[in-house]
Design a protein around this motif. Structure first.
Motif, PDB file in Angstrom:
ATOM      1  N   VAL A  64       0.831  -1.201   0.000  1.00  0.00           N
ATOM      2  CA  VAL A  64       0.000   0.000   0.000  1.00  0.00           C
ATOM      3  C   VAL A  64       0.866   1.253   0.000  1.00  0.00           C
ATOM      4  CG1 VAL A  64      -1.624   1.342   1.407  1.00  0.00           C
ATOM      5  CG2 VAL A  64      -2.014  -1.089   1.011  1.00  0.00           C
ATOM      6  N   THR A  65       1.920   1.250   0.811  1.00  0.00           N
ATOM      7  CA  THR A  65       2.814   2.406   0.868  1.00  0.00           C
ATOM      8  C   THR A  65       3.448   2.666  -0.489  1.00  0.00           C
ATOM      9  OG1 THR A  65       3.284   1.948   3.191  1.00  0.00           O
ATOM     10  CG2 THR A  65       4.818   3.390   2.040  1.00  0.00           C
ATOM     11  N   ILE A  66       3.968   1.633  -1.120  1.00  0.00           N
ATOM     12  CA  ILE A  66       4.602   1.793  -2.431  1.00  0.00           C
ATOM     13  C   ILE A  66       3.571   2.230  -3.464  1.00  0.00           C
ATOM     14  CG2 ILE A  66       5.727   0.536  -4.313  1.00  0.00           C
ATOM     15  CD1 ILE A  66       7.134  -1.146  -2.128  1.00  0.00           C
ATOM     16  N   GLY A  67       2.399   1.581  -3.446  1.00  0.00           N
ATOM     17  CA  GLY A  67       1.359   1.946  -4.403  1.00  0.00           C
ATOM     18  C   GLY A  67       0.904   3.382  -4.266  1.00  0.00           C
ATOM     19  N   LEU A  68       0.648   3.813  -3.043  1.00  0.00           N
ATOM     20  CA  LEU A  68       0.231   5.200  -2.821  1.00  0.00           C
ATOM     21  C   LEU A  68       1.306   6.179  -3.246  1.00  0.00           C
ATOM     22  CD1 LEU A  68      -1.630   5.042   0.615  1.00  0.00           C
ATOM     23  CD2 LEU A  68      -2.603   5.666  -1.600  1.00  0.00           C
ATOM     24  N   HIS A  69       2.558   5.836  -2.972  1.00  0.00           N
ATOM     25  CA  HIS A  69       3.625   6.761  -3.336  1.00  0.00           C
ATOM     26  C   HIS A  69       3.791   6.848  -4.856  1.00  0.00           C
ATOM     27  CE1 HIS A  69       6.946   9.390  -2.600  1.00  0.00           C
ATOM     28  NE2 HIS A  69       7.668   8.707  -3.476  1.00  0.00           N
ATOM     29  N   LEU A  70       3.699   5.730  -5.539  1.00  0.00           N
ATOM     30  CA  LEU A  70       3.810   5.759  -6.995  1.00  0.00           C
ATOM     31  C   LEU A  70       2.614   6.473  -7.632  1.00  0.00           C
ATOM     32  CD1 LEU A  70       5.183   2.183  -7.721  1.00  0.00           C
ATOM     33  CD2 LEU A  70       6.436   4.350  -7.809  1.00  0.00           C
ATOM     34  N   TRP A  71       1.446   6.340  -7.004  1.00  0.00           N
ATOM     35  CA  TRP A  71       0.242   6.951  -7.542  1.00  0.00           C
ATOM     36  C   TRP A  71       0.193   8.457  -7.304  1.00  0.00           C
ATOM     37  CZ3 TRP A  71      -4.765   7.472  -4.564  1.00  0.00           C
ATOM     38  CH2 TRP A  71      -5.782   7.974  -5.375  1.00  0.00           C
ATOM     39  N   ARG A  81       2.672  10.397  -5.308  1.00  0.00           N
ATOM     40  CA  ARG A  81       3.963  11.062  -5.033  1.00  0.00           C
ATOM     41  C   ARG A  81       3.872  11.976  -3.814  1.00  0.00           C
ATOM     42  NH1 ARG A  81       7.737   8.285  -7.629  1.00  0.00           N
ATOM     43  NH2 ARG A  81       7.344   8.115  -9.827  1.00  0.00           N
ATOM     44  N   ASN A  82       3.223  11.481  -2.779  1.00  0.00           N
ATOM     45  CA  ASN A  82       3.033  12.251  -1.556  1.00  0.00           C
ATOM     46  C   ASN A  82       3.510  11.388  -0.390  1.00  0.00           C
ATOM     47  OD1 ASN A  82       1.968  13.427   0.803  1.00  0.00           O
ATOM     48  ND2 ASN A  82       0.291  14.370  -0.337  1.00  0.00           N
ATOM     49  N   ALA A  83       4.630  11.768   0.204  1.00  0.00           N
ATOM     50  CA  ALA A  83       5.226  10.957   1.265  1.00  0.00           C
ATOM     51  C   ALA A  83       4.304  10.830   2.475  1.00  0.00           C
ATOM     52  CB  ALA A  83       6.570  11.539   1.682  1.00  0.00           C
ATOM     53  N   LEU A  84       3.650  11.922   2.856  1.00  0.00           N
ATOM     54  CA  LEU A  84       2.775  11.880   4.025  1.00  0.00           C
ATOM     55  C   LEU A  84       1.607  10.919   3.795  1.00  0.00           C
ATOM     56  CD1 LEU A  84       2.129  12.958   6.826  1.00  0.00           C
ATOM     57  CD2 LEU A  84       0.869  14.816   5.743  1.00  0.00           C
ATOM     58  N   LEU A  85       0.988  10.993   2.629  1.00  0.00           N
ATOM     59  CA  LEU A  85      -0.108  10.084   2.307  1.00  0.00           C
ATOM     60  C   LEU A  85       0.369   8.637   2.291  1.00  0.00           C
ATOM     61  CD1 LEU A  85      -3.045   9.641   1.343  1.00  0.00           C
ATOM     62  CD2 LEU A  85      -2.161   9.895  -0.994  1.00  0.00           C
ATOM     63  N   SER A  86       1.525   8.387   1.711  1.00  0.00           N
ATOM     64  CA  SER A  86       2.065   7.024   1.643  1.00  0.00           C
ATOM     65  C   SER A  86       2.319   6.458   3.029  1.00  0.00           C
ATOM     66  CB  SER A  86       3.387   7.016   0.866  1.00  0.00           C
ATOM     67  OG  SER A  86       3.259   7.666  -0.351  1.00  0.00           O
ATOM     68  N   ILE A  87       2.948   7.244   3.870  1.00  0.00           N
ATOM     69  CA  ILE A  87       3.283   6.783   5.219  1.00  0.00           C
ATOM     70  C   ILE A  87       2.019   6.548   6.038  1.00  0.00           C
ATOM     71  CG2 ILE A  87       4.391   7.466   7.386  1.00  0.00           C
ATOM     72  CD1 ILE A  87       6.479   8.947   5.601  1.00  0.00           C
ATOM     73  N   LEU A  88       1.092   7.494   5.988  1.00  0.00           N
ATOM     74  CA  LEU A  88      -0.145   7.338   6.758  1.00  0.00           C
ATOM     75  C   LEU A  88      -0.975   6.164   6.247  1.00  0.00           C
ATOM     76  CD1 LEU A  88      -1.273  11.041   7.321  1.00  0.00           C
ATOM     77  CD2 LEU A  88      -0.364   9.441   8.996  1.00  0.00           C
ATOM     78  N   GLY A  89      -1.066   6.005   4.937  1.00  0.00           N
ATOM     79  CA  GLY A  89      -1.822   4.898   4.379  1.00  0.00           C
ATOM     80  C   GLY A  89      -1.234   3.548   4.744  1.00  0.00           C
TER      81      GLY A  89
END
Length: 109
Positions: free
Chosen positions: A77-84, A86-94
């Protein structure tokens, strides 16, 4: 008790030493900012640190057990959110949310 001039001198000296120690890194690093090596490290180090943290966190993960699914799903999920996004905060929280939910409910022992 020490006299007033001694105390004033001690405070001024300690203030000067404190200011110097805090200003020294900025003064020493200013000439290095133009260095090719420092510019290369500033681009490559964040990804390198993340890879090292990833390996450290997953090194003892038993991939054959069901409890390994929570961290692996959170990583995906972290990798997917970041690739989608490009928001570090969203990736980490997700990723953190997915891990906490899965680890505390679905895969709890």
């Amino acid at each position: 008790m020490p006299d007033t001039p001694y105390l004033v001198a001690a405070v001024l000296l300690s203030a000067a030493v404190t200011w110097g120690l805090r200003a020294l890194p900025f003064a020493a690093l200013a000439p290095l900012r133009a260095s090719r090596t420092v510019q290369y490290l500033s681009r490559g180090m964040p990804a390198g640190v993340m890879v090292i943290l990833l390996v450290y966190c997953l090194r003892d993960l038993p991939l054959t057990e069901p409890r390994a699914l929570a961290p692996l799903a959170a990583l995906a999920v972290t990798i997917g959110l970041h690739l989608w996004r490009r928001n570090a905060l969203l990736s980490i929280l997700g990723g953190t949310t997915v891990h906490v939910v899965l680890a505390s409910t679905v895969f709890a022992h």
